[in-house]
Scaffold this motif. Structure first.
Motif, PDB file in Angstrom:
ATOM      1  N   GLU A 113       0.833  -1.210   0.000  1.00 49.48           N
ATOM      2  CA  GLU A 113       0.000   0.000   0.000  1.00 49.48           C
ATOM      3  C   GLU A 113       0.863   1.255   0.000  1.00 49.48           C
ATOM      4  OE1 GLU A 113      -3.242   0.243  -0.262  1.00 49.48           O
ATOM      5  OE2 GLU A 113      -3.629  -1.924  -0.270  1.00 49.48           O
ATOM      6  N   GLN A 144       2.050   3.361  -3.139  1.00 52.52           N
ATOM      7  CA  GLN A 144       1.216   4.442  -3.654  1.00 52.52           C
ATOM      8  C   GLN A 144       1.040   5.563  -2.629  1.00 52.52           C
ATOM      9  OE1 GLN A 144       0.180   4.309  -6.800  1.00 52.52           O
ATOM     10  NE2 GLN A 144       1.060   2.276  -7.085  1.00 52.52           N
ATOM     11  N   GLN A 145       1.102   5.231  -1.335  1.00 50.71           N
ATOM     12  CA  GLN A 145       0.895   6.232  -0.276  1.00 50.71           C
ATOM     13  C   GLN A 145       2.020   6.102   0.759  1.00 50.71           C
ATOM     14  OE1 GLN A 145      -3.313   6.520   1.127  1.00 50.71           O
ATOM     15  NE2 GLN A 145      -3.626   4.680  -0.127  1.00 50.71           N
ATOM     16  N   ASN A 153       4.578  -1.053  -9.169  1.00 49.39           N
ATOM     17  CA  ASN A 153       3.178  -0.588  -9.119  1.00 49.39           C
ATOM     18  C   ASN A 153       2.263  -1.411 -10.021  1.00 49.39           C
ATOM     19  OD1 ASN A 153       4.147   0.275 -11.563  1.00 49.39           O
ATOM     20  ND2 ASN A 153       3.249   2.334 -11.451  1.00 49.39           N
ATOM     21  N   SER A 203      -0.588  -3.597 -11.369  1.00 49.67           N
ATOM     22  CA  SER A 203      -1.950  -3.802 -10.860  1.00 49.67           C
ATOM     23  C   SER A 203      -2.457  -5.160 -11.306  1.00 49.67           C
ATOM     24  CB  SER A 203      -2.881  -2.715 -11.404  1.00 49.67           C
ATOM     25  OG  SER A 203      -2.992  -2.847 -12.822  1.00 49.67           O
TER      26      SER A 203
END
Length: 633
Positions: free
Chosen positions: A52, A55-56, A342, A344
């Motif tokens: 997680e 991305q953050q 990243n 997906s």
């Protein structure tokens, strides 16, 4: 909402209560695995945070040093397992700790027998995760806060496992989760630093996250041990990804313990495949074949699969892209140096590197199974018993490997008529009669139904082996596997038989005379049965039974028709043919019958043939009345 508000006591879901009762009263002897399960959960939470945070990054909250801490208090008889991973919100806590989301867990509960020793073994076959804490604890507290949430949204969960639990909103500055186990006096042995270290090194040494414990009190305050992260604490596991080590440095016991972590299984694996690949693509794969099927093997979306890492960063646990569905029982790790961090789930579906990883992994698994089948027949028999039905799906799903998969298939046959499937297609071909050009098979609802099928009678008379296919998936298998080693696969229940190919060299004129003699009877039966059958004809395949149903050579088998109809598919309106045995006493007497009695005999013989094929009667009560009337004379 201020800390300390919204306290509520809730009842456990019924399945959880049943599971907790089993844990609390368990006679499972290997109680130390509770620590492995809690550390495994903590490791998963850290993996999720790491992913997680790609991305953050703010989710790290200024503390990117990820670790697991294990503490104990021998006087208070407590053990604490804490992580600074993703943590849980209040809703997460209620969902994850108060209910069971996976139907596989329900199937585990359905298998409970009430026999303590047998049920204890089920614990060993099925990882029960967090609830294993109650194997040693009489009260459990959980303190947690989800990464990124304010400190005022911490959660405290507490239960003695007796049917309810309490949830409070608390102030908690640390992200992540701490599980506190309160032990009864009988479990005092686990409140010991050396004992806990021994368990961690036995079960969790492979965990890639550092696991910290207090330095033993015998060590000096100035020397807190090599690798210590802070004064007074030390790392007690190797804290490196086991799959990245050279194979020569990894023991069999290490491989087994990593399997139990990634597969959530208490049992050892059947085998494993470890590869380091460099070149156009650089990656490491460590794939395991379990000993027994997981509880979610037939779920549309299984809970577990192969874990995908990119440069040691956990990305996802994939159940559909890294391996085809017929290999969904495989567990393990693939760690790529080339995929983007990243990536997906949508990119997994279309990424050419994923396709390459998938193809290479399938090849290695099939290679290993081929070696096992050749050199370790007992292990391969165990594999087939556990996963044969699922593996058969590969004939339809993976046309590129169809020939390799076909070589690995195992069946029962009329050669020995054992229910245990141990006949390969190569075995069958090697035993074919001189001049035999086809591989014969029969599908049915069960082994006994296949073994006793009337369609086998002429084949038995001539000693021709027939494969017995009782699994529902077999209908799909033969629909896609049309030949093997240049030999056509042929159903004994389809089309008209080539008697010369079967070695039936009897008098052709005598057979034609029988057909001529029965022509009127066939016409009467055809008129009586109407649209139920396409035709009535003299059989050349029956030697003991009076009648049987036969579909056209290119029609769906009757079992496949039932599968498709159950799935809601519309089928062509083709009807089976009814074949009669002119030498059977019932058929010999049938010509003398007339009127309603003939009608009853015709319908009864048709319905008996339908039952022999595994079909269902439209009106079973009428069938029973009709048979009773015929028996009464």
């Amino acid at each position: 909402m201020s800390a300390g508000t919204q306290s509520e006591t809730l009842e456990f879901q019924a399945e959880v209560q049943q599971l907790l009762s089993l844990m609390i009263h368990s006679v499972y002897s290997n109680r130390e695995v509770f620590l492995r399960e809690l550390i495994s959960n903590a490791s998963d939470a850290i993996d999720k945070l790491r992913f997680e945070a790609l991305q953050q990054e703010a989710l790290y909250e200024g503390d990117p040093e990820l670790k697991i801490r294990v503490d104990f208090d021998s006087e208070a008889r407590t053990i604490t397992v804490a992580d600074n991973g993703i943590g849980m919100s209040r809703d997460d806590v209620i969902e994850n700790l108060g209910t069971i989301a996976h139907s596989g867990t329900r199937r585990f509960l359905e298998q409970l027998t009430g026999d303590q020793h047998k049920d204890a073994q089920l614990i060993g076959q099925f990882g029960v995760g967090f609830y294993s804490a109650f194997v040693v604890a009489d009260r459990v507290e959980v303190y947690t806060r989800k990464a990124g949430a304010p400190a005022g949204e911490g959660v405290r969960w507490v239960s003695d496992g007796q049917g309810s639990y309490t949830v409070d909103t608390i102030e908690r500055s640390e992200r992540g989760t701490a599980v506190v186990l309160h032990l009864p006096e009988a479990q005092q042995e686990f409140c010991d630093g050396m004992r806990l270290r021994q368990i961690i090194r036995k079960y969790s040494d492979h965990i890639s996250v550092p696991i910290e414990m207090p330095v033993p009190s015998t060590a000096s305050d100035d020397d807190s041990g090599e690798g210590a992260e802070e004064p007074g604490r030390e790392i007690v596991n190797r804290a490196s990804a086991l799959w990245m080590r050279p194979k020569s440095e990894v023991s069999d016991e290490d491989y087994r313990e990593l399997y139990k972590h990634v597969a959530h299984d208490f049992d050892d694996p059947l085998t494993w495949i470890h590869n380091h690949v460099e070149g156009r693509q650089s990656y490491v794969s460590l794939l395991y074949i379990p000993k027994r099927p997981p509880f979610d093997l037939y779920e549309q979306k299984p809970a577990h699969g192969v874990k995908l890492y990119v440069r040691r960063v956990f990305i996802t646990e994939d159940t559909e892209h890294l391996l085809p569905r017929y290999l969904r029982f495989v567990r393990g790790v693939i760690d790529s140096d080339d995929l983007p961090l990243n990536i997906s789930r949508e990119m997994l579906q279309h990424n050419p590197m994923i396709s390459s990883l998938r193809s290479a992994s399938v090849k290695r698994i099939l290679d290993r199974l081929e070696r096992m089948a050749k050199n370790e027949p007992e292990d391969y028999a165990a594999f087939w018993q556990a996963f044969g039905r699922v593996f058969k799906e590969g004939v339809a799903e993976d046309p590129g490997n169809r020939e390799r998969i076909a070589r690995l298939l195992r069946f029962s046959s009329t050669h020995e008529e054992k229910e245990t499937p141990d006949v390969s297609l190569d075995d069958y071909v090697a035993r074919m009669k001189e001049g035999q050009e086809k591989i014969y098979y029969v599908t049915a609802e069960s082994f006994n139904a296949a073994r006793n099928s009337p369609h086998l009678e002429i084949f038995r008379r001539h000693g021709i082996e027939v494969l017995l296919l009782p699994d529902p998936v077999d209908e799909w298998l033969v629909a896609h596997l049309h030949e093997y080693d240049g030999k056509q696969l042929a159903s004994v229940a389809k089309g008209e038989l080539d008697l010369e190919a079967l070695g039936e060299e009897g008098d052709k004129e005598a057979r034609e005379e029988k057909e001529q003699a029965c022509q009127e009877l066939c016409q009467r039966l055809q008129a009586s049965l109407g649209e139920r059958v396409s035709e009535v004809r003299v059989s050349h395949r029956l030697t003991e039974s009076p009648t049987c149903l036969v579909v056209g050579e290119y029609d769906f088998g009757m079992g496949m028709q039932r599968l498709l109809q159950a799935a809601g598919h519309q089928l062509p309106t083709g009807k089976p043919a009814l074949e009669i045995n002119p030498d059977h006493s019932v058929i010999e007497r049938l010509g003398a019958e007339s009127g309603q009695r003939f009608e009853d005999w015709a319908l009864t013989l048709y319905e008996q043939s339908l039952l022999a094929e595994g079909g269902q009667l439209e009106d079973p009560a009428a069938y029973v009345r009709r048979v009773n009337n015929l028996l009464a004379g």
